[in-house]
Scaffold this motif. Structure first.
Motif, PDB file in Angstrom:
ATOM      1  N   GLN A  28       0.820   4.047  -2.858  1.00 61.29           N
ATOM      2  CA  GLN A  28       0.558   5.443  -2.538  1.00 61.29           C
ATOM      3  C   GLN A  28       1.734   6.329  -2.934  1.00 61.29           C
ATOM      4  O   GLN A  28       1.555   7.436  -3.448  1.00 61.29           O
ATOM      5  CB  GLN A  28       0.261   5.584  -1.046  1.00 61.29           C
ATOM      6  CG  GLN A  28      -1.084   5.006  -0.634  1.00 61.29           C
ATOM      7  CD  GLN A  28      -1.364   5.214   0.838  1.00 61.29           C
ATOM      8  OE1 GLN A  28      -0.446   5.440   1.625  1.00 61.29           O
ATOM      9  NE2 GLN A  28      -2.616   5.127   1.211  1.00 61.29           N
ATOM     10  N   THR A  69       3.824  10.764   1.674  1.00 56.71           N
ATOM     11  CA  THR A  69       3.267   9.424   1.892  1.00 56.71           C
ATOM     12  C   THR A  69       3.675   8.834   3.239  1.00 56.71           C
ATOM     13  O   THR A  69       2.904   8.123   3.881  1.00 56.71           O
ATOM     14  CB  THR A  69       3.740   8.473   0.771  1.00 56.71           C
ATOM     15  OG1 THR A  69       3.431   9.054  -0.495  1.00 56.71           O
ATOM     16  CG2 THR A  69       3.048   7.116   0.867  1.00 56.71           C
ATOM     17  N   SER A  92       1.683   6.629  -6.648  1.00 53.11           N
ATOM     18  CA  SER A  92       0.591   7.522  -7.035  1.00 53.11           C
ATOM     19  C   SER A  92       0.947   8.974  -6.733  1.00 53.11           C
ATOM     20  O   SER A  92       0.696   9.879  -7.532  1.00 53.11           O
ATOM     21  CB  SER A  92      -0.688   7.113  -6.298  1.00 53.11           C
ATOM     22  OG  SER A  92      -1.720   8.025  -6.544  1.00 53.11           O
ATOM     23  N   ARG A  93       1.556   9.206  -5.553  1.00 54.05           N
ATOM     24  CA  ARG A  93       1.939  10.563  -5.189  1.00 54.05           C
ATOM     25  C   ARG A  93       3.002  11.111  -6.136  1.00 54.05           C
ATOM     26  O   ARG A  93       2.984  12.294  -6.509  1.00 54.05           O
ATOM     27  CB  ARG A  93       2.479  10.555  -3.750  1.00 54.05           C
ATOM     28  CG  ARG A  93       2.798  11.903  -3.147  1.00 54.05           C
ATOM     29  CD  ARG A  93       1.533  12.708  -2.990  1.00 54.05           C
ATOM     30  NE  ARG A  93       1.517  13.838  -3.882  1.00 54.05           N
ATOM     31  CZ  ARG A  93       0.516  14.658  -4.032  1.00 54.05           C
ATOM     32  NH1 ARG A  93      -0.594  14.467  -3.353  1.00 54.05           N
ATOM     33  NH2 ARG A  93       0.574  15.663  -4.863  1.00 54.05           N
ATOM     34  N   ILE A 105       0.845  -1.209   0.000  1.00 53.41           N
ATOM     35  CA  ILE A 105       0.000   0.000   0.000  1.00 53.41           C
ATOM     36  C   ILE A 105       0.869   1.243   0.000  1.00 53.41           C
ATOM     37  O   ILE A 105       0.595   2.220  -0.716  1.00 53.41           O
ATOM     38  CB  ILE A 105      -0.941  -0.021   1.216  1.00 53.41           C
ATOM     39  CG1 ILE A 105      -1.960  -1.162   1.080  1.00 53.41           C
ATOM     40  CG2 ILE A 105      -1.665   1.314   1.371  1.00 53.41           C
ATOM     41  CD1 ILE A 105      -2.811  -1.381   2.305  1.00 53.41           C
ATOM     42  N   PHE A 106       1.946   1.197   0.810  1.00 50.89           N
ATOM     43  CA  PHE A 106       2.848   2.353   0.849  1.00 50.89           C
ATOM     44  C   PHE A 106       3.458   2.609  -0.529  1.00 50.89           C
ATOM     45  O   PHE A 106       3.519   3.751  -0.999  1.00 50.89           O
ATOM     46  CB  PHE A 106       3.968   2.105   1.871  1.00 50.89           C
ATOM     47  CG  PHE A 106       5.029   3.179   1.853  1.00 50.89           C
ATOM     48  CD1 PHE A 106       4.819   4.385   2.485  1.00 50.89           C
ATOM     49  CD2 PHE A 106       6.233   2.979   1.189  1.00 50.89           C
ATOM     50  CE1 PHE A 106       5.790   5.377   2.459  1.00 50.89           C
ATOM     51  CE2 PHE A 106       7.203   3.959   1.155  1.00 50.89           C
ATOM     52  CZ  PHE A 106       6.990   5.165   1.798  1.00 50.89           C
TER      53      PHE A 106
END
Length: 702
Positions: free
Chosen positions: A29, A341, A32-33, A25-26
């Motif tokens: 994210q 993040t 994505s960031r 997930i990290f």
């Protein structure tokens, strides 16, 4: 038990899986960031590009407006004006051979007009010279409008090839005066006919202002009277104004900058109007990109592209020959994405660990330990041992009590079942004997019914006309085919010759099986009886036959009825051989009349009769029609089992296809025609089930 011994391993594996999920997930994210950051930079970049381009378009439009105003003035004033106040206010310095507008009329102030200065004399000049002076002064109204539309503009001016300039805002001639050196600047030279044959608006490279406002760029356009070049109109931006357009960019680690060829026109950290020189574009790029700068500048993509650790975006303006450029290091984007993040992840990770520890403790106390004790309790009860309920959470006590109660009841039921099984075995033996006797009776009954059906089927086959009977019919070639869908069919056909009288019949009894087969035998017997009694009138013949069927059906308490078509054939006698006449009565499927050349006609029989067995008297429904047959003509009679035969796609064979096959093979013998039709029907049905009896009769005049 092994499950409880491995519980800690299971929880450890669960923890590892959750940590991997959290790491995934990290990463998602973070990725994505990272992408969002690049997207945000690009969106801000393109927004700033459009803003600057709009300002430049406004400047270009204003220059075009000045050009049009100047040229329209000359068109509307073919001769010099005689009452222009500003023209009269021009003062001439005969010693310096110059003129200026330092002394303004009382109705004007320095905010309303520019200063017109020039070299040479104002006296004894051509009319066109004075018209051009008046035109230049008329541009003052446009200058004020430009200042309102584009604040902080540096200069607006008209430079004439006749050695004068009208410049706004107003400035004393002592501070700035026309000089021939102005003709060397791009704002003039790029407007000359040889350099600008299209007479379009153009932009200059950066240069140092003659009036002392520092580094600037100019938008200008040539002014013509018809085909004669007069000068240029122009407006100037200082490079500081361009820098202002780049201020407050959302990502300030590295600023935006504007380039024109090899010039750095705007950069909030590197460029100022006060600079003494124009910086090259190399100064705006980091040292790592210097060796590949030519390759970077030649990249034509309009999106971000990656090069040696840097993200670079470069797009051209639509209204000026410049490019807006931005670069940012890959490390900067990584840090931005990581910091935005990591905070959430740093909160998430401890939370997962705490939740897992709490879950481990609670599941051991509330589930694992009591469940282990419950398993031991079940094993002891299963072995018949008396046990005491251990100390467990209140919610589990009911489970222990229920298990003990269930095993006690189970032991009681087992004893009852043992007694019941003993009596059940005796009952099963008794019922088995009864079933065996019943099966013997059913088997005998099935054999009896099978024998009856076989007998009926054989009777049906026995009374059908034989091939030798059909061959003996004078004047007609006849072929037939009949195949029931079950052991006993419900179709009927017959060809009878009695005392020179030929009667042909075909019918379809509703339903199948024994009952339909019996009715078919009744009809065949009744037809033969009426024929033997020399009943030749077709109407009485059909009505009598209906009455026989009607009475027998009622006696049988049956709902059966049948369609029946009867044909009387009369061959021609004497020398007129090869012809015959058919008289038809009764209601059945359509008759297919085929001429010798294969042409097909379809004859509807609906108005020739009525189904037999439905009404006691059908005399009013029965009619008769005749058909003349020449040599080679014939009829095709059939039951609905042929046109309604279906394949696996539920597509019916149809009368049209039957007509086509018959017509194609009509030149052959009746037996070959019959075989061709049946073969085509079987090919259509393929391996699908046949649901109805199939009967076919082919008649051809000899």
């Amino acid at each position: 038990m092994k499950f409880f011994r491995n519980y800690n391993y299971i929880m450890a594996i669960t923890c590892i899986i959750l940590m991997l999920i959290a790491a995934g997930i990290f990463y998602m994210q973070f990725k994505s960031r990272y992408d969002v950051t690049l997207g945000d930079i690009k969106a801000s970049f393109e927004s700033r590009l459009l803003t600057i381009d709009y300002v430049m378009q406004t400047a270009t439009n204003q220059v075009q407006r000045m050009k049009i105003q100047a040229q329209n003035y000359l068109i509307s004033h073919p001769s010099p004006p005689t009452d222009l106040t500003l023209l009269e206010a021009l003062q001439e310095d005969k010693a310096q051979k110059t003129y200026n507008l330092d002394q303004l009329p009382t109705t004007y102030n320095i905010h309303m007009i520019g200063n017109l200065t020039g070299e040479g004399s104002l006296r004894n000049r051509t009319a066109d010279f004075y018209r051009e002076l008046a035109m230049a002064l008329d541009l003052n109204s446009a200058y004020q409008g430009i200042e309102t539309t584009i604040p902080n503009i540096a200069w607006v001016y008209y430079t004439s090839k006749n050695q004068f300039i009208n410049i706004y805002p107003w400035v004393k001639s002592a501070d700035f005066h026309f000089s021939a050196e102005l003709y060397t600047h791009e704002f003039y030279t790029l407007g000359l006919p040889e350099n600008n044959p299209s007479k379009s608006v153009f932009w200059t490279s950066a240069y140092i202002d003659e009036a002392g406002k520092g580094l600037m760029v100019t938008s200008a356009a040539p002014v013509y009277e018809k085909q004669t070049f007069l000068g240029t109109v122009a407006l100037d931006f200082t490079l500081d104004i361009l820098n202002n357009l780049l201020d407050h960019f959302a990502y300030v680690d590295t600023p935006l900058f504007i380039i024109n060829k090899n010039q750095l026109l705007a950069h909030s950290q590197l460029v100022s109007s006060k600079d003494k020189t124009i910086k090259p574009i190399q100064s705006a790029f980091p040292d790592e990109l210097q060796p590949q700068l030519a390759k970077i500048l030649s990249n034509s993509t309009q999106d971000f592209f990656y090069h040696d650790g840097y993200w670079i975006i470069k797009q051209s303006f639509k209204n000026v020959p410049w490019q807006l450029v931005y670069w940012v290091s890959h490390q900067t984007i990584l840090k931005e994405a990581f910091y935005s993040t990591s905070l959430g992840f740093l909160v998430l990770l401890p939370a997962i660990i705490i939740i897992l520890m709490i879950a481990l403790y609670l599941t051991r106390r509330e589930f694992i330990h009591p469940a282990n004790l419950l398993v031991q309790h079940i094993e002891a009860e299963n072995q018949g041992k008396t046990t005491v309920i251990p100390k467990v959470p209140v919610a589990w006590q009911a489970w222990f009590e229920t298990v003990s109660q269930a095993f006690r009841e189970n032991r009681t039921l087992v004893k009852k079942l043992e007694l019941y099984n003993a009596s059940l075995e005796a009952m099963v033996a008794e019922r088995t004997l009864e079933i065996s006797k019943l099966n013997e009776r059913l088997s005998a009954e099935n054999m009896r019914m099978g024998t009856e059906l076989e007998t009926t089927r054989r009777l049906q086959q026995m009374i059908l006309p034989k091939k030798q009977e059909l061959k003996a019919i004078h004047g007609l070639d006849i072929a037939s085919f009949m195949e029931p869908a079950t052991e006993v069919g419900g179709d009927y056909y017959d060809v009878l010759e009695y005392d020179g009288h030929i009667k042909i019949g075909i019918g379809d009894i509703t339903g199948h099986g024994l009952e339909s087969g019996v009715l078919m035998l009744m009809v065949q017997t009744a037809v033969r009886t009426l024929l033997a009694n020399q009943e030749t009138d077709p109407l009485r013949f059909m009505n009598t036959l209906n009455r026989i069927v009607y009475d027998n059906v009622n006696r049988m308490n049956s709902d059966r009825n049948l369609s029946l078509l009867l044909l009387d054939y009369h061959p021609s006698l004497g020398t007129d051989t090869g012809h015959g006449t058919l008289h038809l009565s009764g209601q059945h499927e359509e008759i297919i009349l085929v001429r010798a050349n294969g042409k097909v006609e379809r004859i509807d029989t609906q108005d020739l009769g009525f189904p037999l067995g439905l009404e006691a008297n059908i005399e009013s429904f029965v009619a008769q029609t005749g058909i003349e047959l020449a040599s080679g003509d014939g009829l095709v009679l059939y039951t609905d089992g042929i046109p309604e035969a279906c394949n696996r796609q539920n597509e019916m064979y149809g009368v049209e296809r039957l007509c086509t096959v018959v017509s194609r093979h009509w030149s052959k013998t009746v037996d070959e025609i019959c075989q061709a039709v049946i073969a085509d029907v079987r090919m259509h049905i393929d391996d699908y089930k046949v649901f109805d009896d199939i009967t076919l009769l082919i008649l051809k005049q000899q």
